[in-house]
Design an enzyme around this catalytic site. Structure first.
Site, PDB file in Angstrom:
ATOM      1  N   ARG A  89       0.803  -1.225   0.000  1.00 25.59           N
ATOM      2  CA  ARG A  89       0.000   0.000   0.000  1.00 25.59           C
ATOM      3  C   ARG A  89       0.833   1.271   0.000  1.00 25.59           C
ATOM      4  NH1 ARG A  89      -5.486  -0.738   3.120  1.00 25.59           N
ATOM      5  NH2 ARG A  89      -4.614   0.855   4.456  1.00 25.59           N
ATOM      6  N   ARG A 123     -22.919  -3.778  -6.741  1.00 28.14           N
ATOM      7  CA  ARG A 123     -22.533  -5.080  -6.191  1.00 28.14           C
ATOM      8  C   ARG A 123     -23.488  -5.507  -5.080  1.00 28.14           C
ATOM      9  NH1 ARG A 123     -16.065  -4.892  -5.404  1.00 28.14           N
ATOM     10  NH2 ARG A 123     -16.592  -3.513  -3.682  1.00 28.14           N
ATOM     11  N   ARG A 156     -22.609  -4.597   0.394  1.00 28.36           N
ATOM     12  CA  ARG A 156     -21.540  -4.614   1.393  1.00 28.36           C
ATOM     13  C   ARG A 156     -21.554  -3.300   2.156  1.00 28.36           C
ATOM     14  NH1 ARG A 156     -16.256  -6.454  -1.843  1.00 28.36           N
ATOM     15  NH2 ARG A 156     -16.890  -8.542  -2.416  1.00 28.36           N
TER      16      ARG A 156
END
Ligand SMILES: [Zn+2]
Length: 226
Positions: A89, A123, A156
């Protein structure tokens, strides 16, 4: 032994492409996001921290991401290699990673922000079995219901406009320095992530000099996700 890193903003299909790549090549898919989700679902101490952090619209710390990946890699269950998604990251992690492992390639899935927004906000995930859907091109047969187990589908928790805007900004700020490190070593291949998953997969394999995907193998788990 094959060792890859896959990069791309959330919704670019990293999970799907990693699973397609690992299915017949026998390499282990290491997804930082999946490890965190597992911890949240199983109410671990780490999961509680991850849930709090995401609920506040913040990002899990780079240190935690690094320790999760280190633990996973020292597990040594990846005899034929791995593909990592969600790491490194930052520049320091990228440099450490290159010193510790001989990376064969870094796959960058390229997707415009507008397309990311469209994909992510469509999603859905089954709350019972975890099967992924996308209302754009992979809707369940009965709206709102899982094809596999009939349970209710949900968004989500971190798939909201606000959370996505934070992730996109963070992604662009953090990815460029990491890519600089990898580009210096000429490991990076860039793939247009807009076509259908099998087209994207074929492009990845061609650029990496890998054999074509064997479609007679078992369908990768969660392959319905964009
Ligand atoms: Zn289900």
């Amino acid at each position: 032994m094959r060792k890859y890193v896959i990069m791309g903003v959330q919704g670019s299909g990293k999970g799907t492409q990693s699973q397609l790549l690992s299915a017949d090549l026998d390499i282990v898919h290491i997804s930082v996001g999946d490890i965190f989700r597992w911890n949240v679902q199983n109410h671990t101490k780490m999961g509680a921290y991850v849930r709090r952090t995401m609920a506040a619209g913040e990002l899990v710390s780079d240190d935690l991401v690094e320790s999760v990946v280190r633990d996973r890699l020292t597990g040594h269950d990846w005899n034929y290699g791995f593909i990592i998604d969600g790491f490194p990251r930052n520049r320091a992690q990228a440099e450490f990673f290159l010193e510790s492992y001989d990376i064969d390639g870094v796959i960058v899935l390229d997707l415009p922000d507008s397309e990311v927004r469209r994909r992510v906000l469509n999603r859905r995930v089954c709350q019972n079995c975890g099967m992924n859907y996308n209302l754009l091109d992979n809707s369940p047969t009965v709206p709102g219901q899982c094809d596999m187990c009939g349970a209710e589908l949900a968004t989500r928790e971190d798939d909201t406009e606000e959370a996505l805007a934070v992730r996109l900004r963070d992604y662009h700020e953090k990815t460029n320095p990491v890519l600089d490190v990898f580009r210096r070593k000429e490991y990076v291949i860039t793939v247009d992530a807009r076509p259908a998953p099998e087209v994207v997969q074929a492009d990845i394999r061609e650029q990496l000099g890998l054999p074509p995907f064997k479609s007679d193998g078992p369908a990768p788990e969660g392959s319905a996700v964009a």
